[in-house]
Motif scaffolding. Sequence first.
Motif, PDB file in Angstrom:
ATOM      1  N   LYS A   9      57.781  13.813  18.514  1.00 37.41           N
ATOM      2  CA  LYS A   9      57.316  12.501  18.971  1.00 37.41           C
ATOM      3  C   LYS A   9      58.351  11.846  19.857  1.00 37.41           C
ATOM      4  O   LYS A   9      58.031  11.292  20.901  1.00 37.41           O
ATOM      5  CB  LYS A   9      57.059  11.595  17.765  1.00 37.41           C
ATOM      6  CG  LYS A   9      55.642  11.529  17.325  1.00 37.41           C
ATOM      7  CD  LYS A   9      55.450  10.271  16.550  1.00 37.41           C
ATOM      8  CE  LYS A   9      54.478  10.536  15.411  1.00 37.41           C
ATOM      9  NZ  LYS A   9      54.288   9.357  14.589  1.00 37.41           N
ATOM     10  N   ALA A  12      58.427  13.417  23.230  1.00 35.44           N
ATOM     11  CA  ALA A  12      57.277  13.049  24.073  1.00 35.44           C
ATOM     12  C   ALA A  12      57.431  11.631  24.598  1.00 35.44           C
ATOM     13  O   ALA A  12      57.146  11.366  25.773  1.00 35.44           O
ATOM     14  CB  ALA A  12      55.987  13.185  23.279  1.00 35.44           C
ATOM     15  N   ILE A  13      57.876  10.706  23.711  1.00 31.45           N
ATOM     16  CA  ILE A  13      58.054   9.326  24.186  1.00 31.45           C
ATOM     17  C   ILE A  13      59.102   9.287  25.286  1.00 31.45           C
ATOM     18  O   ILE A  13      58.956   8.566  26.280  1.00 31.45           O
ATOM     19  CB  ILE A  13      58.441   8.395  23.022  1.00 31.45           C
ATOM     20  CG1 ILE A  13      57.259   8.246  22.082  1.00 31.45           C
ATOM     21  CG2 ILE A  13      58.854   7.053  23.553  1.00 31.45           C
ATOM     22  CD1 ILE A  13      57.479   7.233  21.019  1.00 31.45           C
ATOM     23  N   ILE A  16      57.481  10.435  28.518  1.00 31.21           N
ATOM     24  CA  ILE A  16      56.562   9.445  29.090  1.00 31.21           C
ATOM     25  C   ILE A  16      57.309   8.253  29.657  1.00 31.21           C
ATOM     26  O   ILE A  16      56.972   7.745  30.725  1.00 31.21           O
ATOM     27  CB  ILE A  16      55.555   9.000  28.022  1.00 31.21           C
ATOM     28  CG1 ILE A  16      54.595  10.136  27.788  1.00 31.21           C
ATOM     29  CG2 ILE A  16      54.809   7.784  28.469  1.00 31.21           C
ATOM     30  CD1 ILE A  16      53.465   9.779  26.926  1.00 31.21           C
ATOM     31  N   VAL A  19      58.678   9.201  33.005  1.00 31.77           N
ATOM     32  CA  VAL A  19      57.649   9.251  34.061  1.00 31.77           C
ATOM     33  C   VAL A  19      57.227   7.843  34.465  1.00 31.77           C
ATOM     34  O   VAL A  19      57.090   7.521  35.651  1.00 31.77           O
ATOM     35  CB  VAL A  19      56.433  10.079  33.584  1.00 31.77           C
ATOM     36  CG1 VAL A  19      55.280   9.910  34.534  1.00 31.77           C
ATOM     37  CG2 VAL A  19      56.808  11.535  33.505  1.00 31.77           C
ATOM     38  N   LEU A  20      57.024   6.975  33.472  1.00 28.70           N
ATOM     39  CA  LEU A  20      56.654   5.579  33.757  1.00 28.70           C
ATOM     40  C   LEU A  20      57.715   4.919  34.618  1.00 28.70           C
ATOM     41  O   LEU A  20      57.408   4.192  35.560  1.00 28.70           O
ATOM     42  CB  LEU A  20      56.521   4.799  32.455  1.00 28.70           C
ATOM     43  CG  LEU A  20      55.118   4.584  31.904  1.00 28.70           C
ATOM     44  CD1 LEU A  20      55.187   3.855  30.590  1.00 28.70           C
ATOM     45  CD2 LEU A  20      54.312   3.781  32.875  1.00 28.70           C
ATOM     46  N   VAL A  23      57.348   6.212  38.169  1.00 25.11           N
ATOM     47  CA  VAL A  23      56.171   5.668  38.851  1.00 25.11           C
ATOM     48  C   VAL A  23      56.403   4.210  39.238  1.00 25.11           C
ATOM     49  O   VAL A  23      56.124   3.793  40.366  1.00 25.11           O
ATOM     50  CB  VAL A  23      54.925   5.795  37.943  1.00 25.11           C
ATOM     51  CG1 VAL A  23      53.833   4.876  38.408  1.00 25.11           C
ATOM     52  CG2 VAL A  23      54.421   7.207  37.960  1.00 25.11           C
ATOM     53  N   LEU A  24      56.944   3.420  38.302  1.00 30.61           N
ATOM     54  CA  LEU A  24      57.137   1.999  38.598  1.00 30.61           C
ATOM     55  C   LEU A  24      58.221   1.781  39.631  1.00 30.61           C
ATOM     56  O   LEU A  24      58.132   0.888  40.463  1.00 30.61           O
ATOM     57  CB  LEU A  24      57.474   1.238  37.316  1.00 30.61           C
ATOM     58  CG  LEU A  24      56.248   0.979  36.439  1.00 30.61           C
ATOM     59  CD1 LEU A  24      56.662   0.419  35.108  1.00 30.61           C
ATOM     60  CD2 LEU A  24      55.328   0.010  37.131  1.00 30.61           C
ATOM     61  N   ALA A  27      56.769   2.474  43.003  1.00 28.43           N
ATOM     62  CA  ALA A  27      55.847   1.441  43.478  1.00 28.43           C
ATOM     63  C   ALA A  27      56.561   0.149  43.759  1.00 28.43           C
ATOM     64  O   ALA A  27      55.940  -0.840  44.092  1.00 28.43           O
ATOM     65  CB  ALA A  27      54.760   1.213  42.441  1.00 28.43           C
ATOM     66  N   ARG A  29      58.225  -1.822  41.701  1.00 33.09           N
ATOM     67  CA  ARG A  29      58.335  -2.837  40.649  1.00 33.09           C
ATOM     68  C   ARG A  29      59.495  -2.509  39.744  1.00 33.09           C
ATOM     69  O   ARG A  29      59.307  -2.029  38.631  1.00 33.09           O
ATOM     70  CB  ARG A  29      57.060  -2.869  39.836  1.00 33.09           C
ATOM     71  CG  ARG A  29      55.850  -2.833  40.668  1.00 33.09           C
ATOM     72  CD  ARG A  29      55.012  -3.968  40.309  1.00 33.09           C
ATOM     73  NE  ARG A  29      53.754  -3.932  41.013  1.00 33.09           N
ATOM     74  CZ  ARG A  29      52.749  -4.682  40.682  1.00 33.09           C
ATOM     75  NH1 ARG A  29      52.854  -5.470  39.656  1.00 33.09           N
ATOM     76  NH2 ARG A  29      51.652  -4.638  41.355  1.00 33.09           N
ATOM     77  N   VAL A  43      61.148   1.243  20.768  1.00 32.81           N
ATOM     78  CA  VAL A  43      60.147   1.957  19.967  1.00 32.81           C
ATOM     79  C   VAL A  43      60.792   3.134  19.238  1.00 32.81           C
ATOM     80  O   VAL A  43      60.591   3.328  18.029  1.00 32.81           O
ATOM     81  CB  VAL A  43      58.994   2.434  20.868  1.00 32.81           C
ATOM     82  CG1 VAL A  43      58.191   3.498  20.181  1.00 32.81           C
ATOM     83  CG2 VAL A  43      58.098   1.280  21.230  1.00 32.81           C
TER      84      VAL A  43
END
Lengths: 66, 173
Positions: A9, A12-13, A16, A19-20, A23-24, A27, A29, A43
Amino acid sequence: MINVDLIFKIAAIGIIVSVLNMVLNKAGREEQAMMTTLVGIIVVLMMVINLVSELFETVKAMFQLY
Amino acid sequence: MLIKVISSIVIIISFTLIGGIHANTYSNRTKLLSQLLISLQMLETEISYSATPLPILLSNIGKKSKEDIGSIFLKASEILSKKEGYTFSYLWSMILDSEGMALDLYPEDLEIFKQLGNNLGATDINNQIKHIRLIMEELRRNHEDAIIAEKRNVKLYKQLGLLAGFAIAIVLF
């Protein structure tokens, strides 16, 4: 050994969140990218904190360092 | 085990769709602005070539335009023909305040569109045409901004939706 699922877990977090972040950032931001990284850290910390406190108890008991 | 897999797939799909819906607001705004420009062009042509009175003019444009923008014109024409004594500019801002909120246009776009109400039916043909052209110029600028914003944001929100779905599914299971 104990609860291998947790390691998957957390991995995987981590993927992610990175990747987030990418991406941000792409873009434009950046503040929100920073925010999601922090949220990911919090988390994972929440998921792990019980085990960490157990670890400290065990170490204390083992070496009788009360 | 199977229930876990199915529910995580459901969560991922639903978050992706949520991202897609939010992305739609951007592409809707672009479409609405281009429809608006087309309707204003038709309005200008009708005013300069025929001397139809305002309620009939508005209902013609409303029927020829696509549904979202056309319904605004049709509603204006309907209330005008009831002859309840409203001035056109008051009526126009009233309609735009009630109907315009449901559309995906930004407040700036609605403000520009409201300017139309001050000039239609008030002055002579040439001045009205000049005012309509002015409004069309300003809307054209907003339309280009909307296209840029759409390109930037639509992909972003869809990807964000997908990733958020993954994150929540993994944290929960």
